[in-house]
Design an enzyme around this catalytic site. Structure first.
Site, PDB file in Angstrom:
ATOM      1  N   CYS A  12       0.800  -1.232   0.000  1.00  0.00           N
ATOM      2  CA  CYS A  12       0.000   0.000   0.000  1.00  0.00           C
ATOM      3  C   CYS A  12       0.832   1.281   0.000  1.00  0.00           C
ATOM      4  O   CYS A  12       0.427   2.275  -0.604  1.00  0.00           O
ATOM      5  CB  CYS A  12      -1.020  -0.010   1.133  1.00  0.00           C
ATOM      6  SG  CYS A  12      -0.346  -0.227   2.775  1.00  0.00           S
ATOM      7  N   ARG A  33      15.617   1.076  -0.244  1.00  0.00           N
ATOM      8  CA  ARG A  33      15.423  -0.263  -0.822  1.00  0.00           C
ATOM      9  C   ARG A  33      14.839  -1.213   0.215  1.00  0.00           C
ATOM     10  O   ARG A  33      15.178  -2.395   0.263  1.00  0.00           O
ATOM     11  CB  ARG A  33      16.717  -0.814  -1.416  1.00  0.00           C
ATOM     12  CG  ARG A  33      16.449  -1.910  -2.479  1.00  0.00           C
ATOM     13  CD  ARG A  33      17.721  -2.533  -3.019  1.00  0.00           C
ATOM     14  NE  ARG A  33      18.571  -1.557  -3.640  1.00  0.00           N
ATOM     15  CZ  ARG A  33      19.898  -1.537  -3.514  1.00  0.00           C
ATOM     16  NH1 ARG A  33      20.504  -2.423  -2.751  1.00  0.00           N
ATOM     17  NH2 ARG A  33      20.608  -0.605  -4.118  1.00  0.00           N
ATOM     18  N   SER A  34      13.960  -0.708   1.047  1.00  0.00           N
ATOM     19  CA  SER A  34      13.322  -1.558   2.040  1.00  0.00           C
ATOM     20  C   SER A  34      12.266  -2.433   1.376  1.00  0.00           C
ATOM     21  O   SER A  34      11.789  -2.138   0.270  1.00  0.00           O
ATOM     22  CB  SER A  34      12.666  -0.708   3.128  1.00  0.00           C
ATOM     23  OG  SER A  34      11.539  -0.015   2.601  1.00  0.00           O
ATOM     24  N   ASP A  84      20.707   2.278  -2.145  1.00  0.00           N
ATOM     25  CA  ASP A  84      20.775   1.903  -0.727  1.00  0.00           C
ATOM     26  C   ASP A  84      22.101   2.419  -0.166  1.00  0.00           C
ATOM     27  O   ASP A  84      22.856   3.093  -0.867  1.00  0.00           O
ATOM     28  CB  ASP A  84      20.667   0.387  -0.584  1.00  0.00           C
ATOM     29  CG  ASP A  84      20.140  -0.044   0.782  1.00  0.00           C
ATOM     30  OD1 ASP A  84      19.825   0.850   1.584  1.00  0.00           O
ATOM     31  OD2 ASP A  84      20.057  -1.251   1.033  1.00  0.00           O
ATOM     32  N   ILE A  85      22.393   2.096   1.061  1.00  0.00           N
ATOM     33  CA  ILE A  85      23.585   2.627   1.720  1.00  0.00           C
ATOM     34  C   ILE A  85      24.861   2.299   0.952  1.00  0.00           C
ATOM     35  O   ILE A  85      25.732   3.145   0.771  1.00  0.00           O
ATOM     36  CB  ILE A  85      23.695   2.086   3.162  1.00  0.00           C
ATOM     37  CG1 ILE A  85      22.530   2.611   4.010  1.00  0.00           C
ATOM     38  CG2 ILE A  85      25.019   2.490   3.803  1.00  0.00           C
ATOM     39  CD1 ILE A  85      22.461   2.008   5.390  1.00  0.00           C
ATOM     40  N   ALA A 101       9.575   9.361   3.433  1.00  0.00           N
ATOM     41  CA  ALA A 101      10.057   9.216   4.811  1.00  0.00           C
ATOM     42  C   ALA A 101       9.205  10.037   5.781  1.00  0.00           C
ATOM     43  O   ALA A 101       8.566  11.022   5.399  1.00  0.00           O
ATOM     44  CB  ALA A 101      11.509   9.664   4.897  1.00  0.00           C
TER      45      ALA A 101
END
Length: 368
Positions: A164, A200-201, A223-224, A279
């Site tokens: 979602c 990139r979760s 990502d990191i 975020a």
């Protein structure tokens, strides 16, 4: 947004309110609920499981409850004192025929390792039944998304549920100028677009990258310690690219860095770029990016995310819980269990019936 504020921005720059984007989706949900009640069917029940003191999780639970009540959906928040009891509560909700949707408010264990998956929270996500997973994060839906499988059945009557939060970003982009071209075929609506996602979760960045790539975009996933490119149905590890080089070539930038200290340098963003902040912290300097000509900025997605959660709940209800659907599924299961094929589904029997009818008609005609 006041007129005075807009006058300080660069020509063509604008800031969009997620609440305005969410309105038509919530109105659609209200209409569906009203139609159910008119038919004598109770509105769907969404159960929330909260087992932490995280302020963002509590706020999300609060927003969810208020939105559901306002839109006619039944909502029940179950607070769990000990996180170790979440799995049992989740299984109880999965098995409860009164429950049509489940949302777990993460983080619960964070990245604590699990014997059953990468982390305990990942394990919990995969424990939610696909028939109740309003977040679209269980293995079944993630797997279908990454393989670009859009339906749960061979007959294409049950559309998949999509994550979602990622879906909320897609709907926001669809509402923006220059992002989606619906005149093109499905799978090519974003053809020619370059997107950078700084996250990139499994909840946001990874599924969003897949969704936008499935719609034809070239998507840089940052990502990191790595950068990947989703393009043409393939995933490529990038060599020589930097976050700056990716952002500078992108017409869409999505930020989802969960730290208060992170700021995306505004001078990386080119004119006419769409910038979405996912975020809970502002990852950009709002005043600076609104000085970039033609930029479109969306500072929050929460209200659209809740609307997508409600939309997913209604899809699950019609896919698996509506009385008519349950009757159809039971009838179909009974046929399959007995290996019965209706006469009209067998070509030989159709031919035989047609031939017999034709011969009978000829005999009747001759007798006259």
């Amino acid at each position: 947004m006041s007129t005075d504020e807009a006058q300080k921005w660069a020509p063509g720059a604008k800031k969009l309110d997620a609440g305005d984007i969410a309105k038509p989706f919530r109105e659609e949900v209200r209409n569906q609920v009203a139609k159910l009640k008119k038919s004598g069917i109770e509105s769907p029940l969404l159960v929330g499981l909260l087992a932490n003191t995280d302020p963002a999780a509590k706020k999300y639970a609060e927003w969810t409850g208020k939105a559901c009540v306002a839109d006619g959906i039944r909502y029940e928040l179950r607070t769990i004192d000990d996180p170790i009891d979440v799995e049992a509560a989740l299984c109880d909700a999965n098995d409860d025929p009164r429950v049509h949707g489940i949302i777990v408010y993460y983080p619960i264990f964070g990245q604590v390792e699990s014997f059953s998956g990468e982390s305990q929270d990942d394990y919990l996500r995969d424990t939610v039944s696909y028939k109740c997973d309003v977040e679209g994060l269980c293995h079944q839906y993630r797997s279908n998304l990454y393989r670009n499988v859009r339906f749960m059945d061979r007959e294409h009557t049950k559309k998949c549920v999509l994550p979602c939060t990622a879906l909320s970003v897609v709907k926001i982009l669809e509402s923006c100028e220059r992002c989606y071209d619906k005149s093109k075929p499905i799978g090519r609506h974003m053809e020619g677009q370059t997107v950078t996602i700084i996250n990139r979760s499994e909840i946001v960045g990874r599924p969003l990258a897949a969704m936008l790539a499935n719609d034809g975009a070239d998507v840089y996933s940052i990502d990191i310690d790595s950068i990947y490119l989703f393009s043409g149905g393939r995933l490529h590890k990038c060599q020589g690219e930097t976050p700056e080089s990716c952002v500078r070539k992108s017409s869409i930038v999505v930020t989802g860095v969960p730290t208060k200290s992170y700021r995306l340098p505004s001078n990386w963003i080119k004119p006419n770029t769409t910038v979405v902040n996912v975020a809970s912290f502002k990852n950009v300097d709002e005043d600076e990016i609104l000085q970039i000509e033609g930029v479109t900025y969306i500072p929050m997605v929460g209200k659209v995310t809740v609307a997508m959660l409600e939309r997913n709940l209604m899809r699950l209800f019609y896919n698996y819980h509506h009385p008519d659907r349950q009757y159809e599924d039971r009838y179909k299961a009974a046929f399959e269990a007995r290996n019965i094929v209706p006469w009209y589904g067998n070509p030989v029997q159709i031919y035989t019936a047609f031939a017999a009818t034709a011969i009978l008609a000829m005999l009747i005609a001759k007798s006259k």
